[in-house]
Design a protein around this motif. Structure first.
Motif, PDB file in Angstrom:
ATOM      1  N   LYS A 102       0.876  -1.094  -0.002  1.00 54.43           N
ATOM      2  CA  LYS A 102       0.155  -0.115  -0.022  1.00 54.43           C
ATOM      3  C   LYS A 102       0.799   1.273   0.078  1.00 54.43           C
ATOM      4  CE  LYS A 102      -4.341  -1.435   1.884  1.00 54.43           C
ATOM      5  NZ  LYS A 102      -5.319  -1.300   2.862  1.00 54.43           N
ATOM      6  N   SER A 114       3.722   3.928  -4.951  1.00 58.85           N
ATOM      7  CA  SER A 114       2.992   5.093  -5.155  1.00 58.85           C
ATOM      8  C   SER A 114       3.381   5.031  -6.868  1.00 58.85           C
ATOM      9  CB  SER A 114       3.422   6.440  -4.911  1.00 58.85           C
ATOM     10  OG  SER A 114       4.947   6.673  -4.980  1.00 58.85           O
ATOM     11  N   THR A 145      -2.883  -5.486  -6.766  1.00 63.91           N
ATOM     12  CA  THR A 145      -4.286  -5.378  -5.958  1.00 63.91           C
ATOM     13  C   THR A 145      -3.699  -4.723  -4.680  1.00 63.91           C
ATOM     14  OG1 THR A 145      -4.666  -7.811  -6.496  1.00 63.91           O
ATOM     15  CG2 THR A 145      -5.549  -7.074  -4.415  1.00 63.91           C
ATOM     16  N   ARG A 146      -4.704  -3.840  -4.399  1.00 62.26           N
ATOM     17  CA  ARG A 146      -5.000  -2.854  -2.964  1.00 62.26           C
ATOM     18  C   ARG A 146      -3.743  -2.147  -3.063  1.00 62.26           C
ATOM     19  NH1 ARG A 146      -7.057  -7.743  -0.580  1.00 62.26           N
ATOM     20  NH2 ARG A 146      -9.217  -7.530  -0.236  1.00 62.26           N
ATOM     21  N   CYS A 147      -2.958  -1.824  -4.018  1.00 62.88           N
ATOM     22  CA  CYS A 147      -1.848  -0.650  -4.156  1.00 62.88           C
ATOM     23  C   CYS A 147      -2.797   0.618  -4.375  1.00 62.88           C
ATOM     24  CB  CYS A 147      -0.947  -1.065  -5.251  1.00 62.88           C
ATOM     25  SG  CYS A 147       0.001  -2.359  -4.929  1.00 62.88           S
ATOM     26  N   ILE A 148      -3.232   1.028  -3.172  1.00 58.83           N
ATOM     27  CA  ILE A 148      -4.202   2.258  -3.016  1.00 58.83           C
ATOM     28  C   ILE A 148      -3.655   3.365  -3.315  1.00 58.83           C
ATOM     29  CG2 ILE A 148      -5.921   0.876  -1.723  1.00 58.83           C
ATOM     30  CD1 ILE A 148      -4.778   2.586   0.802  1.00 58.83           C
ATOM     31  N   LYS A 149      -2.289   3.766  -3.264  1.00 58.61           N
ATOM     32  CA  LYS A 149      -1.787   5.120  -3.594  1.00 58.61           C
ATOM     33  C   LYS A 149      -1.439   5.452  -5.119  1.00 58.61           C
ATOM     34  CE  LYS A 149       0.754   5.931   0.675  1.00 58.61           C
ATOM     35  NZ  LYS A 149       1.898   6.428   1.253  1.00 58.61           N
ATOM     36  N   THR A 174      -2.288   6.177  -8.869  1.00 55.15           N
ATOM     37  CA  THR A 174      -3.485   6.962  -9.539  1.00 55.15           C
ATOM     38  C   THR A 174      -3.419   6.484 -11.286  1.00 55.15           C
ATOM     39  OG1 THR A 174      -2.113   8.674 -10.255  1.00 55.15           O
ATOM     40  CG2 THR A 174      -2.729   8.791  -7.866  1.00 55.15           C
ATOM     41  N   ALA A 220      -9.849  -4.889  -6.063  1.00 60.14           N
ATOM     42  CA  ALA A 220      -9.900  -3.856  -4.902  1.00 60.14           C
ATOM     43  C   ALA A 220      -9.167  -2.519  -5.326  1.00 60.14           C
ATOM     44  CB  ALA A 220      -9.572  -4.544  -3.626  1.00 60.14           C
ATOM     45  N   LEU A 221      -9.034  -1.919  -6.328  1.00 59.47           N
ATOM     46  CA  LEU A 221      -8.869  -0.434  -6.742  1.00 59.47           C
ATOM     47  C   LEU A 221      -9.986  -0.105  -7.418  1.00 59.47           C
ATOM     48  CD1 LEU A 221      -5.146  -1.631  -8.099  1.00 59.47           C
ATOM     49  CD2 LEU A 221      -5.853  -0.438  -6.123  1.00 59.47           C
ATOM     50  N   SER A 222     -10.436   0.974  -6.768  1.00 56.66           N
ATOM     51  CA  SER A 222     -11.804   1.869  -7.213  1.00 56.66           C
ATOM     52  C   SER A 222     -11.340   2.959  -7.673  1.00 56.66           C
ATOM     53  CB  SER A 222     -12.745   1.992  -5.783  1.00 56.66           C
ATOM     54  OG  SER A 222     -12.139   2.302  -4.794  1.00 56.66           O
ATOM     55  N   SER A 223     -10.212   3.475  -7.634  1.00 52.54           N
ATOM     56  CA  SER A 223      -9.779   5.238  -7.779  1.00 52.54           C
ATOM     57  C   SER A 223      -9.522   5.456  -9.292  1.00 52.54           C
ATOM     58  CB  SER A 223      -8.896   5.613  -7.015  1.00 52.54           C
ATOM     59  OG  SER A 223      -7.624   4.737  -7.228  1.00 52.54           O
TER      60      SER A 223
END
Length: 358
Positions: free
Chosen positions: A179, A182, A202-206, A208, A229-232
């Motif tokens: 997580k 970037s 998966t789930r690397c939420i930083k 873009t 699980a990446l919604s951005s």
């Protein structure tokens, strides 16, 4: 007392002098399993093997695969020790799996990758630490729905820098759950691994759009892309995926921003056999029909939880993909009326599995 002490000293001297010589004679002739079993015979056997790399290095000089998944006691010190010993047995290593080795940090990754210059596949999924005591976590995790927030994530963009500097031949990279990585880390991947075949973020939420678009543009040979699980991400990214002509595996579970326009572009991935669209809530029949018309080799498709699709998309899928689909999940698709097993088998004779998401 003196006799006992003398006997003990004699035993220790025998172990110190004789055991290493016996190990030197015996260990090269033993199968690997038996050689490993010797480590548990006595502390002296263990010390003899560890202290003398010549006893075990020849056995592992052509290692291709190492799987340390969930090896909870492995930490940076083990990798540093290997390097200090001048270990050369990992020169030909092609696959390294250290998933869930929670005590490994950027430093450990730097060290172990420096020993594996020919690595082609690296998996570092689920390497996290805890902001609260492990004891507390163990007792409360089952009761806490958002327990993931208690974790801190040990691997960063520095991890990626070490990997790309030390391992030039990576084609399979699993960064799931990292997580703290970037867009800077993704830029490093894009710049150094143009031949990348598999990427799991998966789930690397930083991340873009900017970071992932760099990868999609430069790593055009991708065959597998996991964005679970990446919604951005926006449709800019999903439209770019359509240029990956070799893509066979795509997981977009939870991609809340993907629209029919994005799917229309993805439908150009004619080699696609696996597509997970679970919880892609903005998708309608239009997008799925485009997928059916373009991706006629689909073997697995999940539409779990999409309320905007109807029997119309099933008819299109039956028309174009009935000879390939073996797994189809339409659970929770309340707009689809013909979703009983009998109905689905009538439309898709090869169907064997009816549930992907749980």
């Amino acid at each position: 007392m003196a006799a006992a002490a003398e006997a003990a000293a004699g035993d220790e001297a025998w172990c110190r002098e004789t055991v290493p010589r016996v190990m030197e004679l015996v260990s090269p002739r033993l199968p690997q399993r038996d050689a490993c079993a010797l480590l548990a015979v006595s502390p002296w056997c263990h010390r003899a093997l560890v202290a003398n790399p010549k006893l075990w290095e020849p056995r592992y000089c052509h290692l291709k695969i190492i799987n340390l998944e969930f090896a909870q006691d492995i930490d940076d010190r083990h990798f540093v020790r290997l390097k200090e010993m001048g270990c050369t047995s990992l020169q030909e290593l092609e696959l390294l799996n250290i998933n869930a080795c929670q005590k490994v940090s950027d430093k450990g990754i730097e060290t172990i990758t420096s020993l594996c210059p020919n690595l082609r596949a690296l998996s570092i999924y689920w390497i996290v630490g805890y902001t609260i005591s492990e004891c507390f976590l163990c007792h409360t995790a089952p009761l806490v729905s958002n327990w993931w927030t208690f974790c801190f994530h040990r691997l960063t963009d520095l991890t990626i820098r070490h990997i790309v500097q030390n391992c030039k031949r990576i084609v399979d990279l699993n960064l799931s759950g990292c997580k703290n990585i970037s867009d800077k880390g993704m830029q490093l991947v894009a710049d150094n691994y143009e031949g990348l075949k598999k990427l799991n973020i998966t789930r690397c939420i930083k991340l873009t759009d900017d970071g992932l678009q760099e990868v999609l543009q430069k790593c055009s040979s991708l065959e597998s892309l996991n964005l679970y699980a990446l919604s951005s991400f926006s449709d800019k990214v999903y439209k770019k995926i359509g240029s990956l002509t070799n893509l066979t595996f795509l997981d977009l579970c939870g991609a809340q921003n993907v629209t029919d326009d994005g799917l229309s572009c993805i439908s150009r991935c004619v080699c696609l056999t696996y597509l997970n669209l679970s919880w892609c809530v903005r998708v309608t029949d239009v997008g799925v029909v485009a997928i059916a018309q373009g991706c006629r080799s689909l073997q697995l498709l999940s539409l779990f939880g999409i309320v905007g699709v109807t029997d119309v998309c099933l008819e299109a899928l039956s028309k174009h993909c009935s000879r390939s689909l073996t797994t189809l999940d339409v659970n929770g698709c309340i707009g689809i009326k013909k979703r009983s097993r009998d109905d689905l088998i009538q439309l898709f004779p090869l169907l064997r599995c009816f549930k992907v998401h749980s």
